[in-house]
Design a protein around this motif. Structure first.
Motif, PDB file in Angstrom:
ATOM      1  N   MET A  16       0.883  -1.572   0.225  1.00  0.00           N
ATOM      2  CA  MET A  16      -0.409  -0.166  -0.074  1.00  0.00           C
ATOM      3  C   MET A  16       1.329   0.939   0.113  1.00  0.00           C
ATOM      4  SD  MET A  16      -2.844   1.068   3.021  1.00  0.00           S
ATOM      5  CE  MET A  16      -4.496  -0.049   2.322  1.00  0.00           C
ATOM      6  N   LYS A  17       0.361   2.201  -1.345  1.00  0.00           N
ATOM      7  CA  LYS A  17       1.468   3.747  -0.881  1.00  0.00           C
ATOM      8  C   LYS A  17       0.771   4.096   0.260  1.00  0.00           C
ATOM      9  CE  LYS A  17       2.441   2.441  -6.396  1.00  0.00           C
ATOM     10  NZ  LYS A  17       2.121   3.271  -6.968  1.00  0.00           N
ATOM     11  N   LYS A  18       1.800   5.221   0.281  1.00  0.00           N
ATOM     12  CA  LYS A  18       1.336   5.980   1.339  1.00  0.00           C
ATOM     13  C   LYS A  18       0.151   6.965   0.758  1.00  0.00           C
ATOM     14  CE  LYS A  18       5.208   6.151   4.848  1.00  0.00           C
ATOM     15  NZ  LYS A  18       6.567   6.948   4.969  1.00  0.00           N
ATOM     16  N   HIS A  19       0.167   7.019   0.220  1.00  0.00           N
ATOM     17  CA  HIS A  19      -0.778   8.308  -0.623  1.00  0.00           C
ATOM     18  C   HIS A  19      -2.398   7.684  -0.759  1.00  0.00           C
ATOM     19  CE1 HIS A  19       0.807   6.671  -4.350  1.00  0.00           C
ATOM     20  NE2 HIS A  19      -1.295   7.289  -4.716  1.00  0.00           N
ATOM     21  N   ASN A  20      -2.014   6.066  -0.416  1.00  0.00           N
ATOM     22  CA  ASN A  20      -3.495   5.936  -0.165  1.00  0.00           C
ATOM     23  C   ASN A  20      -3.914   5.608   0.717  1.00  0.00           C
ATOM     24  OD1 ASN A  20      -3.804   5.643  -3.123  1.00  0.00           O
ATOM     25  ND2 ASN A  20      -2.450   3.755  -2.979  1.00  0.00           N
ATOM     26  N   ILE A  21      -2.951   6.056   2.125  1.00  0.00           N
ATOM     27  CA  ILE A  21      -3.672   5.472   3.359  1.00  0.00           C
ATOM     28  C   ILE A  21      -4.510   6.792   3.948  1.00  0.00           C
ATOM     29  CG2 ILE A  21      -3.131   5.398   5.484  1.00  0.00           C
ATOM     30  CD1 ILE A  21       0.060   4.188   5.222  1.00  0.00           C
ATOM     31  N   MET A  22      -6.053   6.349   4.472  1.00  0.00           N
ATOM     32  CA  MET A  22      -6.684   8.016   5.246  1.00  0.00           C
ATOM     33  C   MET A  22      -6.022   7.699   6.204  1.00  0.00           C
ATOM     34  SD  MET A  22      -8.941   8.551   2.667  1.00  0.00           S
ATOM     35  CE  MET A  22      -9.971   8.855   3.002  1.00  0.00           C
ATOM     36  N   ILE A  23      -6.307   9.096   6.753  1.00  0.00           N
ATOM     37  CA  ILE A  23      -6.219   9.642   8.155  1.00  0.00           C
ATOM     38  C   ILE A  23      -7.324   9.875   8.723  1.00  0.00           C
ATOM     39  CG2 ILE A  23      -5.054  11.096   9.528  1.00  0.00           C
ATOM     40  CD1 ILE A  23      -2.658  11.375   7.274  1.00  0.00           C
ATOM     41  N   PRO A  24      -7.699   9.251  10.287  1.00  0.00           N
ATOM     42  CA  PRO A  24      -9.238   9.718  10.398  1.00  0.00           C
ATOM     43  C   PRO A  24      -9.028  11.283  10.965  1.00  0.00           C
ATOM     44  CG  PRO A  24      -7.545   8.035  11.500  1.00  0.00           C
ATOM     45  CD  PRO A  24      -7.349   8.162  10.172  1.00  0.00           C
ATOM     46  N   LYS A  25     -10.485  12.147  11.691  1.00  0.00           N
ATOM     47  CA  LYS A  25     -10.295  12.749  11.661  1.00  0.00           C
ATOM     48  C   LYS A  25     -10.365  12.694  13.049  1.00  0.00           C
ATOM     49  CE  LYS A  25     -13.059  16.902  11.038  1.00  0.00           C
ATOM     50  NZ  LYS A  25     -14.216  17.483  10.564  1.00  0.00           N
ATOM     51  N   PRO A  26     -10.497  13.685  13.991  1.00  0.00           N
ATOM     52  CA  PRO A  26     -10.662  13.339  15.615  1.00  0.00           C
ATOM     53  C   PRO A  26     -11.730  13.755  15.131  1.00  0.00           C
ATOM     54  CG  PRO A  26      -8.852  15.155  14.835  1.00  0.00           C
ATOM     55  CD  PRO A  26      -9.290  14.683  14.008  1.00  0.00           C
ATOM     56  N   ARG A  27     -12.628  13.106  16.674  1.00  0.00           N
ATOM     57  CA  ARG A  27     -14.452  13.533  17.061  1.00  0.00           C
ATOM     58  C   ARG A  27     -14.071  14.954  17.551  1.00  0.00           C
ATOM     59  NH1 ARG A  27     -17.596   8.782  18.649  1.00  0.00           N
ATOM     60  NH2 ARG A  27     -15.420   8.171  19.609  1.00  0.00           N
ATOM     61  N   SER A  28     -12.867  15.054  18.476  1.00  0.00           N
ATOM     62  CA  SER A  28     -12.851  16.332  19.895  1.00  0.00           C
ATOM     63  C   SER A  28     -12.124  17.123  18.623  1.00  0.00           C
ATOM     64  CB  SER A  28     -11.817  15.869  20.550  1.00  0.00           C
ATOM     65  OG  SER A  28     -10.905  15.417  19.855  1.00  0.00           O
ATOM     66  N   ASN A  29     -12.391  18.853  19.295  1.00  0.00           N
ATOM     67  CA  ASN A  29     -12.395  20.125  18.776  1.00  0.00           C
ATOM     68  C   ASN A  29     -12.305  20.688  20.203  1.00  0.00           C
ATOM     69  OD1 ASN A  29     -14.890  19.981  19.063  1.00  0.00           O
ATOM     70  ND2 ASN A  29     -15.145  20.183  16.014  1.00  0.00           N
ATOM     71  N   PHE A  30     -11.305  21.704  19.455  1.00  0.00           N
ATOM     72  CA  PHE A  30     -11.938  23.257  20.756  1.00  0.00           C
ATOM     73  C   PHE A  30     -13.011  23.910  20.140  1.00  0.00           C
ATOM     74  CE2 PHE A  30      -7.386  21.993  21.194  1.00  0.00           C
ATOM     75  CZ  PHE A  30      -7.594  21.639  22.875  1.00  0.00           C
ATOM     76  N   VAL A  31     -13.964  24.382  20.879  1.00  0.00           N
ATOM     77  CA  VAL A  31     -14.953  26.133  20.898  1.00  0.00           C
ATOM     78  C   VAL A  31     -14.979  26.609  21.703  1.00  0.00           C
ATOM     79  CG1 VAL A  31     -16.763  23.466  19.647  1.00  0.00           C
ATOM     80  CG2 VAL A  31     -16.473  24.080  21.951  1.00  0.00           C
ATOM     81  N   LYS A  32     -15.393  27.871  20.714  1.00  0.00           N
ATOM     82  CA  LYS A  32     -15.308  28.769  21.229  1.00  0.00           C
ATOM     83  C   LYS A  32     -16.837  29.517  21.881  1.00  0.00           C
ATOM     84  CE  LYS A  32     -12.468  32.628  19.079  1.00  0.00           C
ATOM     85  NZ  LYS A  32     -11.923  33.799  18.619  1.00  0.00           N
ATOM     86  N   VAL A  33     -16.582  29.569  23.248  1.00  0.00           N
ATOM     87  CA  VAL A  33     -18.236  29.193  24.180  1.00  0.00           C
ATOM     88  C   VAL A  33     -18.551  31.150  24.812  1.00  0.00           C
ATOM     89  CG1 VAL A  33     -19.480  27.893  25.983  1.00  0.00           C
ATOM     90  CG2 VAL A  33     -18.522  27.036  24.244  1.00  0.00           C
ATOM     91  N   GLU A  34     -19.365  31.397  24.937  1.00  0.00           N
ATOM     92  CA  GLU A  34     -20.504  32.197  25.334  1.00  0.00           C
ATOM     93  C   GLU A  34     -20.757  31.616  26.747  1.00  0.00           C
ATOM     94  OE1 GLU A  34     -21.644  37.216  23.980  1.00  0.00           O
ATOM     95  OE2 GLU A  34     -22.987  35.076  23.361  1.00  0.00           O
ATOM     96  N   CYS A  35     -20.264  32.722  27.728  1.00  0.00           N
ATOM     97  CA  CYS A  35     -21.375  32.417  29.008  1.00  0.00           C
ATOM     98  C   CYS A  35     -22.462  32.978  28.761  1.00  0.00           C
ATOM     99  CB  CYS A  35     -20.769  32.919  29.627  1.00  0.00           C
ATOM    100  SG  CYS A  35     -21.656  33.117  31.379  1.00  0.00           S
ATOM    101  N   ASP A  36     -24.034  32.466  29.280  1.00  0.00           N
ATOM    102  CA  ASP A  36     -25.346  32.768  28.814  1.00  0.00           C
ATOM    103  C   ASP A  36     -25.465  34.571  29.758  1.00  0.00           C
ATOM    104  OD1 ASP A  36     -25.717  31.162  27.048  1.00  0.00           O
ATOM    105  OD2 ASP A  36     -26.752  29.880  28.661  1.00  0.00           O
TER     106      ASP A  36
END
Length: 65
Positions: free
Chosen positions: A1-21
């Motif tokens: 398998m060549k390196k350009h065919n390997i799929m890199i999974p996207k993480p489910r976690s991320n950073f978000v900007k949150v405003e206090c109510d």
């Protein structure tokens, strides 16, 4: 398998900007946080740990990459 065919999974976690109510303060939070997060100015809860993806109690303004 060549390196350009390997799929890199996207993480489910991320950073978000949150405003206090209550005070409209903006804070950057991690979506899979392990501790509850309080607003630095009014001590209102912004994020509650649920064992997996955290429950965000404030208004999500944007998702950061």
């Amino acid at each position: 398998m060549k390196k350009h065919n390997i799929m890199i999974p996207k993480p489910r976690s991320n950073f978000v900007k949150v405003e206090c109510d209550s005070c409209k303060n903006i804070k950057v939070l991690y979506t899979y946080s392990t501790k509850p997060v309080l607003c630095p100015s009014c001590n209102a809860e912004l994020l509650v740990n649920t064992g997996g993806q955290a429950k965000i109690l404030g208004n999500i303004l944007e998702t950061l990459d």
